[in-house]
Structures are given as C-alpha cells and as structure tokens.
Design a protein around this motif. Structure first.
Motif, PDB file in Angstrom:
ATOM      1  N   GLN A 184      39.127 -53.225 -44.281  1.00  0.00           N
ATOM      2  CA  GLN A 184      38.936 -53.570 -45.694  1.00  0.00           C
ATOM      3  C   GLN A 184      40.118 -53.161 -46.548  1.00  0.00           C
ATOM      4  O   GLN A 184      40.511 -53.893 -47.449  1.00  0.00           O
ATOM      5  CB  GLN A 184      37.726 -52.836 -46.255  1.00  0.00           C
ATOM      6  N   MET A 189      27.784 -62.288 -42.930  1.00  0.00           N
ATOM      7  CA  MET A 189      29.122 -61.764 -43.154  1.00  0.00           C
ATOM      8  C   MET A 189      30.065 -61.950 -41.961  1.00  0.00           C
ATOM      9  O   MET A 189      31.230 -62.271 -42.141  1.00  0.00           O
ATOM     10  CB  MET A 189      29.032 -60.287 -43.508  1.00  0.00           C
ATOM     11  N   ARG A 197      24.011 -58.760 -46.596  1.00  0.00           N
ATOM     12  CA  ARG A 197      24.971 -58.983 -45.510  1.00  0.00           C
ATOM     13  C   ARG A 197      24.686 -60.291 -44.776  1.00  0.00           C
ATOM     14  O   ARG A 197      25.557 -60.828 -44.109  1.00  0.00           O
ATOM     15  CB  ARG A 197      24.922 -57.839 -44.484  1.00  0.00           C
ATOM     16  N   GLY A 232      20.808 -51.624 -38.528  1.00  0.00           N
ATOM     17  CA  GLY A 232      21.104 -52.781 -39.364  1.00  0.00           C
ATOM     18  C   GLY A 232      21.128 -52.450 -40.846  1.00  0.00           C
ATOM     19  O   GLY A 232      22.152 -52.535 -41.509  1.00  0.00           O
ATOM     20  N   GLN A 289      30.440 -52.668 -33.381  1.00  0.00           N
ATOM     21  CA  GLN A 289      29.064 -53.164 -33.542  1.00  0.00           C
ATOM     22  C   GLN A 289      29.075 -54.672 -33.783  1.00  0.00           C
ATOM     23  O   GLN A 289      28.295 -55.422 -33.195  1.00  0.00           O
ATOM     24  CB  GLN A 289      28.424 -52.432 -34.728  1.00  0.00           C
ATOM     25  N   MET A 290      29.981 -55.109 -34.668  1.00  0.00           N
ATOM     26  CA  MET A 290      30.048 -56.533 -34.979  1.00  0.00           C
ATOM     27  C   MET A 290      30.603 -57.323 -33.794  1.00  0.00           C
ATOM     28  O   MET A 290      30.139 -58.416 -33.505  1.00  0.00           O
ATOM     29  CB  MET A 290      30.907 -56.760 -36.228  1.00  0.00           C
ATOM     30  N   LEU A 315      36.572 -50.335 -39.610  1.00  0.00           N
ATOM     31  CA  LEU A 315      36.122 -51.286 -40.625  1.00  0.00           C
ATOM     32  C   LEU A 315      36.637 -50.895 -42.010  1.00  0.00           C
ATOM     33  O   LEU A 315      36.889 -51.753 -42.850  1.00  0.00           O
ATOM     34  CB  LEU A 315      34.587 -51.379 -40.604  1.00  0.00           C
ATOM     35  N   MET A 352      34.967 -63.422 -41.696  1.00  0.00           N
ATOM     36  CA  MET A 352      34.410 -62.435 -42.608  1.00  0.00           C
ATOM     37  C   MET A 352      34.210 -63.051 -43.986  1.00  0.00           C
ATOM     38  O   MET A 352      35.097 -63.739 -44.499  1.00  0.00           O
ATOM     39  CB  MET A 352      35.379 -61.254 -42.712  1.00  0.00           C
ATOM     40  N   VAL A 353      33.052 -62.795 -44.562  1.00  0.00           N
ATOM     41  CA  VAL A 353      32.804 -63.205 -45.945  1.00  0.00           C
ATOM     42  C   VAL A 353      33.337 -62.089 -46.838  1.00  0.00           C
ATOM     43  O   VAL A 353      32.909 -60.939 -46.704  1.00  0.00           O
ATOM     44  CB  VAL A 353      31.294 -63.407 -46.201  1.00  0.00           C
ATOM     45  N   PRO A 354      34.289 -62.372 -47.720  1.00  0.00           N
ATOM     46  CA  PRO A 354      34.846 -61.292 -48.539  1.00  0.00           C
ATOM     47  C   PRO A 354      33.825 -60.758 -49.548  1.00  0.00           C
ATOM     48  O   PRO A 354      32.835 -61.429 -49.839  1.00  0.00           O
ATOM     49  CB  PRO A 354      36.027 -61.952 -49.245  1.00  0.00           C
TER      50      PRO A 354
END
Lengths: 555, 104
Positions: free
Chosen positions: A473, A256, A282, A407, A388-389, A469, A542-544
């Motif tokens: 979104q 992700m 994820r 995780g 975190q990311m 986050l 980012m992967v939607p």
C-alpha cells in the motif's frame, strides 16, 4: 440430590455437552476449575503458550467441526489476552465458549490482583456474556452459553466465573439437558415465492455466497440452485470451497482481490442472489456502485443483516439451507445460454493472472505445489496479509470447511493456533498453515504447543521479511514512502523451529524444491517449510481504497 | 489490508423517537444496551430504567433522534439476549416530557 463444587459442575456440564478438548492456560483465579479438570476422564486439556493461542485453538476446532468449542483463561491479563481471539470469532460468526476465572465476588471492584472487568470489555465482541454470581446459576448459564453460541448466527460467548463461585458447593436434583440450537426462523413462504419469481425472470443473475452457507451446511443446496437456475456463482473469502473452484459455474472470489471478470460479471448482473453474505466493504467495494443494475434477493439467518448495507428487493430471514430447500423446487431449470456464454467470454478476456505457477519457489507456484501434494482432504489455514490473498486466489478449494481464514477481523497470528485446533479436531487430515513472516511472529510461541502435541501441521512460511501488504500500500498509494514495513533484522525461522523441536526444510537452498516440498508435506508430525518471496511481488488485481470494484488495478 | 474510505456520517434528523424496551433485570443489562448505541455511534438523548412489577424484568425508555440508521439500531437491540421486546413510540409520548421539570 447431587452435590458438588461449582468447578466440578462446570466440568460435568462441559462433558455432557460433548466437549472433549479444551485449550487454555491456568492461573490463580481459575485454579479450582483446573483442579477439577485434572480429574476429568473425558476432557483433554491442551496447554497453549499464550491465551490468544488458546482462543484460536478453540476457534480452529470450531471452524472445522461447526460446533462450539471451549477455551479457558485466568483473570486479568489471561482474560484480556483472549479478547482478540474472541473478537475474531465474533466477526466471522464462529461458535465458541470462552471461560475465564475472575477474582472472588467480594473482591470485584477493588482493583484486586489480576482483576479486569472482562465482562464489560467483551460486551462489544461477544454474542452474549455472563458474569456468574453463584454456583447454582451455572446450571442455567453453561447450557445457555452453548445454546446462544450455536443458535441462529453463531458467535462467541464468554462466561466469567469468580474463584469463590468455582469453590462454592451447590446441590441440585438433576443435570440440565445439554443445549441444542434454537429453531431457526422459517423463511416467509411468500418471500420465497417472490424470490423464485425474480430468479426465473432474470436475464443476467449472479449467485453471491457468503460464510453463512458454510455455517448452515448448505453447500449442496448452493450448487443445486446454481445448476438448476444456471447461476454463475461467486464466493466471498469466507465461503471459498462451498462450490468447487473448477465447477463451470464458479466465478471464484469477488471483491478487492477477486478476478477482474468476477467483478465485471457482477457489474452487469440484473439480479443478485445473496446467500449468507453481508455486503462487506472488502467484497463489494463502493456500496452504491456494486451491482448497480441488479435487483437483490438476500437470504440470511440474522435479520439485522437484511437491508443493512443495501436494500433488498426480497429479504428472507431464515436458515439458508432450509430456505434454499424451499426455494429449489420453485426455481425453473434454465440453461441461460446467452448469459453464460457472455460470462464465459468475460472469463477468458479477463482471467485471473497467476504468474509463476510452475515455480514452487514463487508465491502462486508454492500455493499450487502444496495443493497438488496434499489434495482436497487437507485443511488449509492462513494468517493475514499477502500470503492469505495469494492462497485465496490460487488454492483450488473444493469443499466447505477446507479453508480457515480470518476474514472479518483480519488477525495476524491466526494461522498457527487455528491449524493446531484443526489438527486436534480432525487428526486424520493434514493441516497446512500458509503464513507470512510478519504474522508468524505474532503467535510463534504456539510452536511449543504444536511440538508437544506432535500434530500433523505443515507450516508454509512465505518470507519477504516485511509487512508485505503494508509495503504494497505504501508503494502504491503513499507515494512509495515506505515506512515501518520493512524489517531490518531477519530471524532464522528454521533455527527457531528447530529450537522448539520442529524440523524444517528451506526451499531457497533445496536442490530440488519440488521434491523437498513433497517430502516435507508427506512426513508425519509438524514441519516448517520456508520460502523467500520477492518483496516486490504484490497482490493483484486490487481495488484501490474507496474505489468501485470495477476500477481494479494490476493483474 | 487497506483503510476504509467511508461516506460522511449521516446527519441525524430532528424528529424524536421514544423506544420502550422490556429487559431482564440484572447488572450488566444497561451496559449491553448503552454499549451497543455507543459503538454504533448512535447518540442516546435520554435514558430511564426502572424495575417492573415483576422484579426479574426492567423497563428501559430511550429517547433518540429519528435517523435512517434507526431501523438497523432497533434490529441490533432486538438481537440482545436480555432484551425481551422493543416498542417504538413517537415524540408525543409523555414519559420524558413529564420528567423535564427535574432537568430545567
């Protein structure tokens, strides 16, 4: 003939198991055990301020040491407060033994004061659990709990012990032996042979490594396999550090928030060698579109992970380190010039963008500035969210068990107590906890524990005064309808830390933020480092939602 | 992080399967097994449990519908510490059929 109470027996068995630190909070139903603990010369108790904190302190010790660690809680609310930490350990396969007090046997089922069916409640979030009905059973149950926690795929085990079982006197001839892990299944030699054949025949193979490689202690074998067979290697969030990030074959994290090139390289692969990973959503995005042209070799100690999300062409059930030892001599040395030069060109065409690296007051810059001061010896924990990311993307991980993060369960509030646990387990190392203002408030009471223990934990707080986050979104996928993600109040975290007896430094107001950071990280004991982060800084790429890994946005 | 967008649930098939489990006999075993099926959204059509001649063991019979997740379910059941063995039978197994007169 040896004679003692159930509580004393538990303590002796924990001591014989090598337990030296226990985190917990006492209460009525576990007081006999605490009374026995007060007389232990070997086990030190760390008093948490919330049972979830105690559970995560035990996790922190276990994540660093790789062996089961212990937490105590009383019955009812004490026990239910542990549940989140136990569930978190379950999803990340962390060995842990949680011991809870329970109301006396005769009162179970009567809605007694502080009674909760913690046995029933923890069935779905433990590897196994026990409700002990007599002190004699402890001779079997305690070693069994440790054996189960550390055998095969590790995980949490809960032991619920009624108060009268703790006070009951038990006689026995000899102590049971301390538990050792069951032997792991030996990988099927034919399957290993077939896996080697597929690797040797592949043109565009990729090695996909998960947390199982950390649990197995197989980092050396992973790097050896990658180097021998010329395998570009990607790691899940749980596996960061298994291969040093600056190794030429490292592709960093997939999924992700992985780099674009990583997901593109996976897309082109014709063989995916999955070692101790579980095809989490994820990491792989849309399952059917993940590595669509690749054959799959899957090595895992848990047979139920094989073929679970994706059917493997070769599935090997065994300890990944042992299987790789058997696989290595069968794999040909390959330079793979053509594939690796293509990988190299994808890497340079689609790099991971880390803007602001020079500015220690920006998110990526702060992560790298911290890394450059504390070096590879430090342990890094995080909470959950944007910070975190950003840490996962920008921190240069170079060894396994350097990186402790929630995780599978994604528990906000994880970072601080896990950092305390890590510092208890390896007092010689600096422990850095990257956190956000949302997460930090979820176990902020553990600052009291930290101050009391005086541990070498440096908290790096990235404060955007929001649930970043969620805000991200809502901004990207919910038509900018921002709701319940921005805080209206803004607590003064430095004052809060000061109130707990922990000093801090504010990078926002520091004349020379880099110098202030070096000073804060180099001093002894705990410290809070505060930096305001622009709320409009998002985690990219980012992967939607529901997208395939190749449909990334941003970055 | 962001929400899952899952594929629609697989429709279960109509072929019945009978699972025969040998388990440790103590309070809580049924809870472990039923909970496992429930939390993985796998329906159990019928369940029977009795102690065996060795009272430390029980046998559990489960009636389920064949489904592509069944393999995974069986692997998960085998992981339960108190489950000693799992055997699969086809729908022709008579254990549930002979009980039907108590239900109709």
């Amino acid at each position: 003939m040896i004679q003692m109470t159930g509580a004393e027996l538990i303590l002796r068995l924990l001591e014989r198991q090598g337990i030296r630190t226990v985190a917990g909070i006492p209460g009525g139903a576990i007081l006999p055990l605490y009374d026995a603990l007060s007389g232990s010369k070997l086990i030190r108790h760390v008093l948490a301020r919330h049972e979830q904190g105690a559970g995560f302190i035990a996790q922190g010790m276990a994540r660093v040491s790789g062996r089961p660690e212990v937490c105590f809680a009383s019955s009812g609310p004490g026990a239910t407060n542990l549940v989140t930490a136990i569930a978190d350990a379950h999803l990340d396969s962390i060995p842990m033994v949680a011991i809870t007090g329970q109301v006396p046997l005769s009162m179970i089922g009567t809605d007694a004061f502080q009674e909760a069916d913690i046995y029933g409640m923890t069935v779905p979030v433990t590897k196994h659990n026990f409700l002990v009905r007599s002190a004699a059973e402890l001779l079997q149950v305690i070693p069994d709990a440790f054996r189960l926690a550390m055998s095969g795929r590790p995980g949490p085990v809960l032991i619920d012990i009624p108060k009268d079982v703790q006070t009951q006197v038990v006689s026995f001839d000899a102590f049971p032996l301390p538990a050792i892990p069951d032997a792991a299944p030996a990988g099927d030699p034919d399957a290993i042979e077939e896996a080697a054949r597929l690797i040797n025949a592949a043109e565009r193979p990729v090695l996909y490594v998960g947390g199982g490689a950390v649990h197995s202690g197989a980092a050396q074998q992973i790097v050896a396999l990658a180097e021998r067979a010329g395998l570009p290697t990607t790691m899940t969030l749980m596996a960061l550090g298994v291969m040093p990030i600056d190794h030429p074959l490292s592709l960093g994290m997939l999924g992700m928030h992985g780099a674009r090139h990583t997901n593109f390289i996976l897309e082109e692969s014709d063989l995916l060698v999955c070692v101790g990973a579980r095809f989490d959503d994820r990491a792989i995005g849309k399952a059917a579109q993940f590595c669509p042209r690749a054959k799959i070799v899957h090595i895992d100690i848990d047979p139920s992970e094989l073929h679970k999300i994706r059917n493997a062409h070769v599935a090997i059930n065994g300890d990944v380190g042992a299987v790789l030892d058997a696989l290595l001599p069968r794999v040909n040395v390959r330079l793979r010039k053509r594939w690796l030069s293509h990988v190299g060109s994808l890497k340079s065409r689609f790099p991971l963008h880390l803007p602001g690296l020079d500015d220690p007051r920006s998110h990526y810059g702060l992560v790298q500035a911290v890394a450059s001061v504390v070096g590879d010896e430090a342990v890094v924990t995080t909470d959950v969210g944007q910070h975190q990311m950003w840490a996962a993307q920008a921190y240069p991980f170079r060894r396994p068990r350097q990186w402790l993060t929630s995780g599978g369960f994604g528990t906000m509030g994880f970072g601080l107590p896990v950092a305390i646990g890590a510092a208890l387990a390896v007092p010689a190392r600096t422990v850095v906890c990257f956190t956000g203002d949302g997460s930090f408030k979820m176990n902020i009471q553990e600052l009291a524990t930290l101050a009391e223990e005086g541990l070498n934990v440096k908290i790096v707080l990235m404060n955007n005064n929001s649930l970043g986050l969620v805000y991200q979104q809502q901004s990207l996928f919910y038509g900018k309808r921002v709701f319940a993600s921005k805080y209206r109040g803004a607590p003064d975290f430095l004052k809060i830390a000061e109130g707990f007896g922990i000093g801090g430094v504010d990078l926002d107001t520091a004349q020379n933020p880099r110098a202030a950071l070096v000073q804060a990280l180099s001093g002894p004991g705990p410290c809070l480092i505060h930096a305001s982060i622009d709320r409009e800084e998002f985690v990219y790429p980012m992967v939607p939602p529901g997208g395939a890994n190749t449909e990334m946005i941003g970055g | 992080m962001i929400e899952q967008v899952a594929d629609p649930l697989q429709e279960s098939g109509f072929a019945k399967v009978v699972l025969e489990l040998e388990v440790n006999n103590h309070p809580g075993v049924m809870s472990h097994i039923c909970n496992l099926f429930a939390r993985r959204a796998f329906n159990v059509e019928g369940i029977l449990c009795m102690p065996m001649s060795d009272p430390r063991r029980s046998r559990i019979w489960l009636l389920v519908f064949e489904d592509q997740r069944l393999e995974q379910m069986v692997l998960q059941v085998e992981k339960l510490v108190d489950v000693l063995s799992v055997r699969r039978h086809g729908a022709e197994h008579e254990v549930f059929e002979r009980l039907e007169k108590f239900f109709y």
